[in-house]
Design a protein around this motif. Structure first.
Motif, PDB file in Angstrom:
ATOM      1  N   TYR A 166       0.836  -1.202   0.000  1.00 29.42           N
ATOM      2  CA  TYR A 166       0.000   0.000   0.000  1.00 29.42           C
ATOM      3  C   TYR A 166       0.875   1.259   0.000  1.00 29.42           C
ATOM      4  O   TYR A 166       0.652   2.181  -0.782  1.00 29.42           O
ATOM      5  N   ASP A 167       1.882   1.290   0.862  1.00 27.22           N
ATOM      6  CA  ASP A 167       2.779   2.454   0.921  1.00 27.22           C
ATOM      7  C   ASP A 167       3.564   2.604  -0.376  1.00 27.22           C
ATOM      8  O   ASP A 167       3.766   3.720  -0.864  1.00 27.22           O
ATOM      9  N   TYR A 168       4.009   1.501  -0.942  1.00 25.95           N
ATOM     10  CA  TYR A 168       4.729   1.536  -2.212  1.00 25.95           C
ATOM     11  C   TYR A 168       3.827   2.094  -3.311  1.00 25.95           C
ATOM     12  O   TYR A 168       4.244   2.916  -4.125  1.00 25.95           O
ATOM     13  N   THR A 169       2.574   1.670  -3.316  1.00 22.68           N
ATOM     14  CA  THR A 169       1.606   2.136  -4.304  1.00 22.68           C
ATOM     15  C   THR A 169       1.398   3.640  -4.198  1.00 22.68           C
ATOM     16  O   THR A 169       1.376   4.346  -5.205  1.00 22.68           O
ATOM     17  N   LYS A 170       1.259   4.142  -2.988  1.00 26.83           N
ATOM     18  CA  LYS A 170       1.098   5.584  -2.800  1.00 26.83           C
ATOM     19  C   LYS A 170       2.315   6.334  -3.323  1.00 26.83           C
ATOM     20  O   LYS A 170       2.178   7.365  -3.977  1.00 26.83           O
ATOM     21  N   GLY A 171       3.494   5.815  -3.054  1.00 23.30           N
ATOM     22  CA  GLY A 171       4.712   6.450  -3.541  1.00 23.30           C
ATOM     23  C   GLY A 171       4.777   6.474  -5.059  1.00 23.30           C
ATOM     24  O   GLY A 171       5.156   7.484  -5.669  1.00 23.30           O
ATOM     25  N   MET A 172       4.402   5.372  -5.688  1.00 22.41           N
ATOM     26  CA  MET A 172       4.388   5.307  -7.148  1.00 22.41           C
ATOM     27  C   MET A 172       3.388   6.306  -7.716  1.00 22.41           C
ATOM     28  O   MET A 172       3.667   6.972  -8.716  1.00 22.41           O
ATOM     29  N   LYS A 232      -2.474   4.420 -15.300  1.00 21.32           N
ATOM     30  CA  LYS A 232      -1.917   3.077 -15.488  1.00 21.32           C
ATOM     31  C   LYS A 232      -1.492   2.486 -14.143  1.00 21.32           C
ATOM     32  O   LYS A 232      -1.804   1.329 -13.842  1.00 21.32           O
ATOM     33  N   GLU A 233      -0.794   3.272 -13.335  1.00 16.69           N
ATOM     34  CA  GLU A 233      -0.363   2.810 -12.018  1.00 16.69           C
ATOM     35  C   GLU A 233      -1.564   2.567 -11.100  1.00 16.69           C
ATOM     36  O   GLU A 233      -1.556   1.636 -10.302  1.00 16.69           O
ATOM     37  N   LEU A 234      -2.586   3.374 -11.236  1.00 16.09           N
ATOM     38  CA  LEU A 234      -3.788   3.206 -10.419  1.00 16.09           C
ATOM     39  C   LEU A 234      -4.525   1.925 -10.786  1.00 16.09           C
ATOM     40  O   LEU A 234      -5.037   1.218  -9.916  1.00 16.09           O
ATOM     41  N   ALA A 278      -5.324  -1.195  -8.286  1.00 14.12           N
ATOM     42  CA  ALA A 278      -6.683  -1.718  -8.090  1.00 14.12           C
ATOM     43  C   ALA A 278      -6.715  -3.233  -8.254  1.00 14.12           C
ATOM     44  O   ALA A 278      -7.540  -3.908  -7.634  1.00 14.12           O
ATOM     45  N   ASN A 279      -5.820  -3.777  -9.056  1.00 18.55           N
ATOM     46  CA  ASN A 279      -5.766  -5.224  -9.254  1.00 18.55           C
ATOM     47  C   ASN A 279      -4.989  -5.940  -8.160  1.00 18.55           C
ATOM     48  O   ASN A 279      -5.215  -7.121  -7.924  1.00 18.55           O
ATOM     49  N   ILE A 280      -4.087  -5.239  -7.486  1.00 19.99           N
ATOM     50  CA  ILE A 280      -3.204  -5.871  -6.507  1.00 19.99           C
ATOM     51  C   ILE A 280      -3.716  -5.742  -5.077  1.00 19.99           C
ATOM     52  O   ILE A 280      -3.648  -6.690  -4.307  1.00 19.99           O
ATOM     53  N   LEU A 281      -4.234  -4.564  -4.726  1.00 21.11           N
ATOM     54  CA  LEU A 281      -4.592  -4.285  -3.339  1.00 21.11           C
ATOM     55  C   LEU A 281      -5.849  -5.032  -2.895  1.00 21.11           C
ATOM     56  O   LEU A 281      -6.718  -5.361  -3.703  1.00 21.11           O
ATOM     57  N   LEU A 282      -5.929  -5.249  -1.608  1.00 25.02           N
ATOM     58  CA  LEU A 282      -7.104  -5.876  -1.000  1.00 25.02           C
ATOM     59  C   LEU A 282      -8.236  -4.851  -0.917  1.00 25.02           C
ATOM     60  O   LEU A 282      -7.982  -3.643  -0.952  1.00 25.02           O
ATOM     61  N   PRO A 283      -9.478  -5.308  -0.787  1.00 27.02           N
ATOM     62  CA  PRO A 283     -10.613  -4.371  -0.771  1.00 27.02           C
ATOM     63  C   PRO A 283     -10.510  -3.264   0.282  1.00 27.02           C
ATOM     64  O   PRO A 283     -10.810  -2.105  -0.007  1.00 27.02           O
ATOM     65  N   TYR A 284     -10.080  -3.582   1.486  1.00 24.18           N
ATOM     66  CA  TYR A 284      -9.982  -2.523   2.501  1.00 24.18           C
ATOM     67  C   TYR A 284      -8.842  -1.560   2.185  1.00 24.18           C
ATOM     68  O   TYR A 284      -8.914  -0.383   2.531  1.00 24.18           O
ATOM     69  N   GLU A 285      -7.800  -2.049   1.510  1.00 30.87           N
ATOM     70  CA  GLU A 285      -6.715  -1.165   1.111  1.00 30.87           C
ATOM     71  C   GLU A 285      -7.156  -0.225  -0.007  1.00 30.87           C
ATOM     72  O   GLU A 285      -6.741   0.937  -0.059  1.00 30.87           O
ATOM     73  N   LYS A 345      -8.447  14.087 -11.408  1.00 30.31           N
ATOM     74  CA  LYS A 345      -9.768  13.759 -10.856  1.00 30.31           C
ATOM     75  C   LYS A 345     -10.480  12.661 -11.640  1.00 30.31           C
ATOM     76  O   LYS A 345     -11.130  11.801 -11.058  1.00 30.31           O
ATOM     77  N   LYS A 346     -10.340  12.677 -12.967  1.00 29.23           N
ATOM     78  CA  LYS A 346     -11.041  11.676 -13.773  1.00 29.23           C
ATOM     79  C   LYS A 346     -10.525  10.265 -13.533  1.00 29.23           C
ATOM     80  O   LYS A 346     -11.223   9.297 -13.774  1.00 29.23           O
ATOM     81  N   CYS A 347      -9.321  10.154 -13.006  1.00 27.10           N
ATOM     82  CA  CYS A 347      -8.744   8.844 -12.718  1.00 27.10           C
ATOM     83  C   CYS A 347      -9.414   8.171 -11.526  1.00 27.10           C
ATOM     84  O   CYS A 347      -9.262   6.972 -11.321  1.00 27.10           O
ATOM     85  N   LEU A 348     -10.128   8.929 -10.725  1.00 29.05           N
ATOM     86  CA  LEU A 348     -10.782   8.372  -9.548  1.00 29.05           C
ATOM     87  C   LEU A 348     -11.831   7.328  -9.892  1.00 29.05           C
ATOM     88  O   LEU A 348     -12.172   6.484  -9.079  1.00 29.05           O
ATOM     89  N   THR A 349     -12.335   7.371 -11.120  1.00 29.17           N
ATOM     90  CA  THR A 349     -13.333   6.388 -11.523  1.00 29.17           C
ATOM     91  C   THR A 349     -12.763   4.975 -11.540  1.00 29.17           C
ATOM     92  O   THR A 349     -13.505   4.017 -11.430  1.00 29.17           O
ATOM     93  N   ILE A 350     -11.461   4.852 -11.631  1.00 28.49           N
ATOM     94  CA  ILE A 350     -10.819   3.536 -11.640  1.00 28.49           C
ATOM     95  C   ILE A 350     -11.039   2.810 -10.311  1.00 28.49           C
ATOM     96  O   ILE A 350     -11.302   1.608 -10.291  1.00 28.49           O
TER      97      ILE A 350
END
Length: 65
Positions: free
Chosen positions: A6-12, A25-27, A31-38, A57-62
């Motif tokens: 999760y921390d690595y993802t935020k950094g990326m 792309k990173e988002l 979304a494919n790797i993280l657990l639902p609560y993450e 902002k439009k990336c939030l739909t992912i």
């Protein structure tokens, strides 16, 4: 272990925030790797992080699926 991912993802995402295409792309990867609560934590962080970056902002739909 999952907290590290999760921390690595935020950094990326922070590093990719200058390019909306790379950011989405990173988002998608996250979304494919993280657990639902993450994903919920990531969604909350993204709302804060993108508040001053309207081009991302439009990336939030992912993660809002």
């Amino acid at each position: 272990m999952s907290r590290m991912i999760y921390d690595y993802t935020k950094g990326m995402l922070e590093r990719a925030s200058l390019d909306p295409i790379r950011f989405s792309k990173e988002l998608r990867k996250a979304a494919n790797i993280l657990l639902p609560y993450e994903i919920e934590h990531l969604r909350n962080w993204l709302l804060y992080f993108t508040s001053e970056k309207p081009m991302l902002k439009k990336c939030l739909t992912i993660v809002n699926k």
